[in-house]
Design a protein around this motif. Structure first.
Motif, PDB file in Angstrom:
ATOM      1  N   UNK A   1      30.804  51.915  39.854  1.00 31.99           N
ATOM      2  CA  UNK A   1      31.486  50.879  40.633  1.00 31.99           C
ATOM      3  C   UNK A   1      31.709  49.623  39.790  1.00 31.99           C
ATOM      4  N   UNK A   2      30.670  49.201  39.094  1.00 31.56           N
ATOM      5  CA  UNK A   2      30.783  47.993  38.268  1.00 31.56           C
ATOM      6  C   UNK A   2      31.749  48.201  37.106  1.00 31.56           C
ATOM      7  N   UNK A   3      31.685  49.361  36.472  1.00 31.71           N
ATOM      8  CA  UNK A   3      32.587  49.641  35.351  1.00 31.71           C
ATOM      9  C   UNK A   3      34.041  49.623  35.797  1.00 31.71           C
ATOM     10  N   UNK A   4      34.316  50.157  36.981  1.00 34.46           N
ATOM     11  CA  UNK A   4      35.690  50.136  37.502  1.00 34.46           C
ATOM     12  C   UNK A   4      36.156  48.702  37.762  1.00 34.46           C
ATOM     13  N   UNK A   5      35.279  47.872  38.308  1.00 35.49           N
ATOM     14  CA  UNK A   5      35.638  46.474  38.563  1.00 35.49           C
ATOM     15  C   UNK A   5      35.939  45.751  37.256  1.00 35.49           C
ATOM     16  N   UNK A   6      35.085  45.942  36.262  1.00 39.36           N
ATOM     17  CA  UNK A   6      35.299  45.292  34.965  1.00 39.36           C
ATOM     18  C   UNK A   6      36.600  45.777  34.335  1.00 39.36           C
ATOM     19  N   UNK A   7      36.838  47.098  34.396  1.00 38.41           N
ATOM     20  CA  UNK A   7      38.078  47.637  33.817  1.00 38.41           C
ATOM     21  C   UNK A   7      39.299  47.092  34.545  1.00 38.41           C
TER      22      UNK A   7
ATOM     23  N   UNK B   1      39.599  44.236  36.385  1.00 40.56           N
ATOM     24  CA  UNK B   1      39.773  42.778  36.381  1.00 40.56           C
ATOM     25  C   UNK B   1      39.676  42.151  34.998  1.00 40.56           C
ATOM     26  N   UNK B   2      38.953  42.785  34.079  1.00 43.71           N
ATOM     27  CA  UNK B   2      38.655  42.113  32.812  1.00 43.71           C
ATOM     28  C   UNK B   2      39.077  42.898  31.575  1.00 43.71           C
ATOM     29  N   UNK B   3      39.850  43.955  31.751  1.00 44.44           N
ATOM     30  CA  UNK B   3      40.132  44.781  30.574  1.00 44.44           C
ATOM     31  C   UNK B   3      40.985  44.052  29.545  1.00 44.44           C
ATOM     32  N   UNK B   4      41.770  43.068  29.969  1.00 43.97           N
ATOM     33  CA  UNK B   4      42.608  42.335  29.020  1.00 43.97           C
ATOM     34  C   UNK B   4      41.788  41.634  27.963  1.00 43.97           C
ATOM     35  N   UNK B   5      40.830  40.798  28.424  1.00 41.11           N
ATOM     36  CA  UNK B   5      39.990  40.099  27.461  1.00 41.11           C
ATOM     37  C   UNK B   5      38.746  40.898  27.099  1.00 41.11           C
TER      38      UNK B   5
END
Length: 414
Positions: free
Chosen positions: A304-310, A312-316
Motif C-alpha cells: 500500500x505504501x509503495x503504491x502511494x509513493x509511486x 505521488x512521488x515517483x517524479x522526484x
C-alpha cells in the motif's frame, strides 16, 4: 471466506525453506588434492568463547587440550565456524535449545543424512523440500569472503555438485529439490553457474537480500544484469533467506537475540522495496524472487505504501523512468513470500494474493514447526477454501519451481 472445512485432508506439504547441515566430506571429496588442506574441513576442538549479540555471531575456537565444551568446527582458510545447537534444534524442547557447540553425533541424523531426512519429512507430512546451506551460509557468503577466489569458485561448484548429485540425487527419490549457490563476487561467473545448473534441472538459486551489506553492488545498479538475465532466461527463481546479507536485524550492539528474532522480517521488507523500485522486473519480465522465512503479515501495508509513493512521488523519487506500473502489480507477477507460522498474514491473504504465498517448515532450526507442521497449517488455514490451502501448501511451489505435477523434482533419478 469459508468456515473450516474437514471434507478434504490437509495437502502433503512442499516446504520451500528447510536446511541441510553439510556432511564432513562435501569439499574434501570434491576439491583438487592441492586444496584439501585449505578447503573446508571438519576439526573437533573445544570452544573458548561464543556470543550472539546485536545480530552478530562470534565464536572463538580453543586449542587442543584446552578446557571447554568440545564441538565439530568447519575450518576454511582463517575461518573457524562451529556446528551449534541452533543449526539443528529439532527434537529438543524449547528451553533446551541454547547457543552451544555440538558434534555430528549430537545432532538429529536427518540434518545431514538423506534417508533420515526423508523419514523425518514423513513424520511431518512433508512430501518435498528445498534446503538452504549451513556452512556456506544462506547465499554462499563464506566463499564470497574468502581470500583465494580460485579456491572459492571451486568450493561453490563442489557444493552445487553435491547438492544436485548427492543430496537431491537418486536416494532422495525426487523429494529434495536443489537450491544452488553462485560466486557472488563476479556476476558473469554467477550467470555461468546458473546456466550450468539449469541444464541439469535446477530452478532455484540463493542470493543476498541486501547485497551492499556484503560489500557488493545493490540491485539498483546494472552490475547484476548478467546474473539476472541468466535467471530470467532459464526460469531460475532467486531465493533470499533472512540473514543472507550476513546481518540480522537488530536495534543495538547489546540487544539480546530475542529482539532480532522478533524483527527477522525487516530485511525482507527492505529488500522487497529495493526490488520493486529497481526497475529490474520491467527489464526482466520472467524474473521471480522469493523470501524464505520472512513471513507474510507485513506485506499488505508495504505494498500500500509503495503504491502511494509511486503514484505521488515517483517524479522526484527517482523511479518514474524505470518503474512503469504500480509496485503492487509488480509484486503480484514477480514476488513470493514464504511463511511457516503467520496466522495474521493468512487472515489478510486477499491483500497479498493467493498465488504469492508459499509454505515452509524450517527443519531443523529452532523456529521449525517440525513435527507438527501439518497441525499448525490446519489450525491457521482452517478458514480457507480447500483449493486455496492446496495452492499455498504445494500448488504454488510446484508452479514456481517447475516441479512435476506430483510435487517431485524431475531432475533426479527416482
Amino acid at each position: 471466506m469459508n468456515t473450516a472445512r474437514t471434507d478434504r485432508p490437509f495437502p502433503l506439504i512442499i516446504s520451500v525453506d528447510d536446511h541441510t547441515v553439510e556432511p564432513p566430506d562435501v569439499w574434501q571429496d570434491r576439491l583438487p588434492k592441492k586444496y584439501r588442506d585449505s578447503g573446508p574441513r571438519i576439526v573437533r576442538a573445544p570452544l573458548k568463547e561464543m556470543s550472539f549479540l546485536g545480530g552478530r555471531f562470534r565464536p572463538v575456537m580453543g586449542a587442543r587440550g584446552d578446557d571447554g565444551p568440545v564441538g565439530d568446527w568447519w575450518v576454511y582458510e582463517d575461518l573457524h565456524r562451529p556446528l551449534t545447537r541452533l543449526d539443528t534444534a529439532v527434537g529438543y524442547g524449547r528451553d533446551e535449545i541454547k547457543l552451544e557447540v555440538i558434534t555430528y553425533e549430537q545432532m538429529r541424523p536427518g540434518s545431514y543424512d538423506v534417508p533420515a531426512r526423508l523419514a523425518d519429512m514423513d513424520l511431518n507430512h512433508v512430501q518435498s523440500a528445498v534446503c538452504f546451506p549451513t556452512f556456506p551460509r544462506f547465499c554462499g557468503q563464506t566463499f564470497t569472503e574468502a581470500a583465494d577466489r580460485e579456491l572459492a569458485l571451486l568450493c561453490v561448484r563442489a557444493y552445487n555438485d553435491w547438492m544436485v548429485e548427492e543430496w537431491c540425487g537418486a536416494r532422495a527419490h525426487g523429494r529434495l529439490v536443489p537450491l544452488t549457490l553462485v560466486p557472488l563476487w563476479d556476476a558473469g561467473l554467477a550467470a555461468a553457474e546458473v546456466r550450468r545448473n539449469a541444464a541439469r534441472g535446477v530452478r532455484a538459486v540463493a542470493f543476498s537480500e541486501i547485497p551492499p551489506h556484503l560489500g557488493l553492488p545493490s540491485v539498483h545498479t546494472d552490475a547484476w544484469d548478467p546474473f539476472l538475465a541468466a535467471c530470467d532466461e532459464t526460469g531460475t527463481v532467486i531465493a533470499m533467506h533472512i540473514g543472507s546479507s550476513s546481518r540480522m536485524p537488530s536495534t543495538s550492539a547489546d540487544a539480546p537475540p530475542a529482539v532480532g528474532s522478533t524483527i527477522t522480517f525487516a530485511n525482507c521488507c527492505f529488500s522487497m522495496v529495493d526490488w520493486l523500485m529497481s526497475g529490474k522486473f520491467e527489464r526482466f519480465p520472467d524474473l521471480r524472487i522469493m523470501y524464505a522465512e520472512g513471513q507474510i503479515g507485513w506485506i499488505p501495508y508495504i505494498l500500500e505504501r509503495a503504491d502511494v509513493v509511486w503514484e505521488e512521488n515517483r517524479g522526484w523519487g527517482g523511479v518514474a523512468d524505470k518503474v512503469h506500473r504500480p509496485p503492487s502489480e509488480l509484486f503480484a507477477d514477480h514476488v513470493h513470500g514464504c511463511f511457516f507460522d503467520d496466522a495474521f498474514g493468512l487472515r489478510n491473504l486477499d491483500s497479498i494474493g493467493v498465488g504469492n504465498v508459499l509454505y515452509e517448515t524450517d527443519y531443523p532450526h529452532s523456529d521449525s514447526t517440525w513435527p507438527a507442521s501439518r497441525q499448525v497449517g490446519e489450525a491457521q488455514m482452517g478458514h480457507l477454501d480447500p483449493d486455496v490451502t492446496e495452492r499455498i501448501v504445494r500448488g504454488n511451489a510446484i508452479e514456481l519451481l517447475g516441479l512435476a505435477p506430483d510435487g517431485l523434482w524431475g531432475g533426479a533419478a527416482r
